[in-house]
Scaffold this active site. Structure first.
Site, PDB file in Angstrom:
ATOM      1  N   GLU A 160      -3.006   7.579  -5.319  1.00 12.97           N
ATOM      2  CA  GLU A 160      -3.297   6.608  -6.232  1.00 12.97           C
ATOM      3  C   GLU A 160      -4.671   6.714  -7.240  1.00 12.97           C
ATOM      4  OE1 GLU A 160      -3.276   1.684  -6.010  1.00 12.97           O
ATOM      5  OE2 GLU A 160      -1.350   2.554  -5.201  1.00 12.97           O
TER       6      GLU A 160
ATOM      7  N   ARG B 137       0.746  -1.308   0.089  1.00 13.05           N
ATOM      8  CA  ARG B 137       0.011  -0.031  -0.004  1.00 13.05           C
ATOM      9  C   ARG B 137       0.949   1.134  -0.030  1.00 13.05           C
ATOM     10  NH1 ARG B 137      -3.298  -3.083  -1.303  1.00 13.05           N
ATOM     11  NH2 ARG B 137      -5.187  -3.564  -0.397  1.00 13.05           N
TER      12      ARG B 137
ATOM     13  N   HIS C 259      -0.370  -0.582  -9.757  1.00 14.82           N
ATOM     14  CA  HIS C 259      -1.086  -1.710  -8.723  1.00 14.82           C
ATOM     15  C   HIS C 259      -1.425  -2.866  -9.531  1.00 14.82           C
ATOM     16  CE1 HIS C 259      -3.123  -1.341  -4.721  1.00 14.82           C
ATOM     17  NE2 HIS C 259      -2.525  -2.651  -4.796  1.00 14.82           N
TER      18      HIS C 259
END
Length: 342
Positions: A284, A255, A303
């Site tokens: 993000e 994360r 991601h």
């Protein structure tokens, strides 16, 4: 006497039959609301676990109606669904991270939450090492030169991994897979984790998070693989980047909020870090014009480390097993500690 004995046996078998019938009926009466799975995956689950009723629907309003008498949900949970699901006992999340689902209401409820930790470990660990090896073997420079059709050898600074030290923040399903690969490359591994990790030859030592600062100066590479919790958020801050060994690498695959983006940019700008590989960022998605896009020694992937050709196979195996256990009233796999957040 024989007649009496026979009667007892008959009653005994009748009683067992009644209990088994009640057990089967109870299992068959369990309704599970499924979201976010393709039709073929749902059919596969139905065939594998006939003892539950799987129901699919679309739209918030229909979900709120269907969840009213559902015993469980596969896929997602929201405050609205939790409030409407008076019979809910279990929620299965498809990801490893559950921080966005753990509302105060869900934490306080008796609903059991399970996640998909561990099953994404192999592919995310592969991705972490792909990022590291691209940097240490100069493949980022090679790809840029290839695009320009240039054969230039003098720009490379090749690094080999045997004998180097990897500090892995988070020794869960992902972190332990990273440790396995690091050990395979001949690296010394130091883990950072709040849990008591059983002895493994893959890891030289494990320290708690409050001792992170003591091991960072030893790191040739720092891997971030921990879940996002109030305790882990921002644990790689300005001081931590300053403590890392000059010329080390930073790899983040869990994360983005676990590290300070500003501090990372500063460490790269000052050339304190040799490079960074980021599958997760904060914010993000990373916006256009952000400083991290500009560094030639920074690799950014959107991601996607959790994706692979095998992960859905492992996810389906977990869903089948948990559905089977739920139908049979057995303990579930991958139960989340709702207070700790993982």
């Amino acid at each position: 006497m024989p007649l009496f004995g026979g009667t007892v046996k008959t009653l005994h078998f009748v009683a067992i039959g009644a209990l088994l019938g009640a057990s089967v009926a109870a299992a068959q009466s369990k309704k599970v609301l499924v979201t976010g799975l393709r039709a073929e995956a749902i059919q596969e689950l139905k065939a594998a676990v006939p003892g539950v009723t799987l129901v699919t629907t679309e739209g918030d309003e229909r979900l709120a109606v269907e969840v009213a008498d559902a015993d469980a949900i596969l896929g997602t949970i929201s405050p609205k669904l939790l409030a409407a699901g008076k019979k809910l006992r279990w929620v299965q999340i498809y990801s490893a991270g559950v921080e966005r689902y753990l509302t105060p209401e869900l934490r306080a409820s008796p609903v059991v939450v399970t996640n998909c930790k561990i099953i994404q470990g192999p592919n995310i660990a592969d991705h972490a090492f792909a990022l590291l090896l691209t940097l240490t073997r100069g493949l980022n420079r090679a790809l840029a030169a290839q695009a320009r059709e240039e054969w230039t050898r003098g720009q490379y600074r090749m690094i080999e991994l045997p004998g180097k030290t990897a500090v892995i923040i988070g020794l869960g399903g992902i972190g332990m897979q990273i440790a396995q690969r690091a050990s395979g490359f001949g690296m010394r591994v130091i883990g950072v984790d709040p849990k008591d990790i059983p002895y493994t030859p893959l890891v030289a030592k494990v320290v708690p998070p409050d001792r992170l600062d003591s091991v960072l100066p030893e790191a040739d590479v720092v891997f971030v693989a921990a879940p996002l919790t109030p305790e882990s958020q921002g644990m790689m801050g300005p001081r931590q980047f300053e403590l890392t060994k000059k010329g080390s690498y930073f790899i983040a695959v869990s994360r983005g909020k676990l590290y300070s983006t500003e501090a990372l940019v500063k460490a790269l700008d000052s050339q304190h870090l040799a490079g960074a590989g980021l599958d997760v960022t904060d914010p993000e998605p990373l916006p256009k014009g952000h400083p991290l896009w500009k560094f030639p020694n920074v690799l950014i992937t959107p991601h996607v480390a959790g994706q692979s050709d095998r992960v859905q196979e492992r996810r389906m195996a977990l869903l089948k097993e948990n559905l089977r256990r739920f139908a049979a009233g057995e303990p579930l796999v991958n139960v989340v500690d709702k207070q700790k957040g993982y």
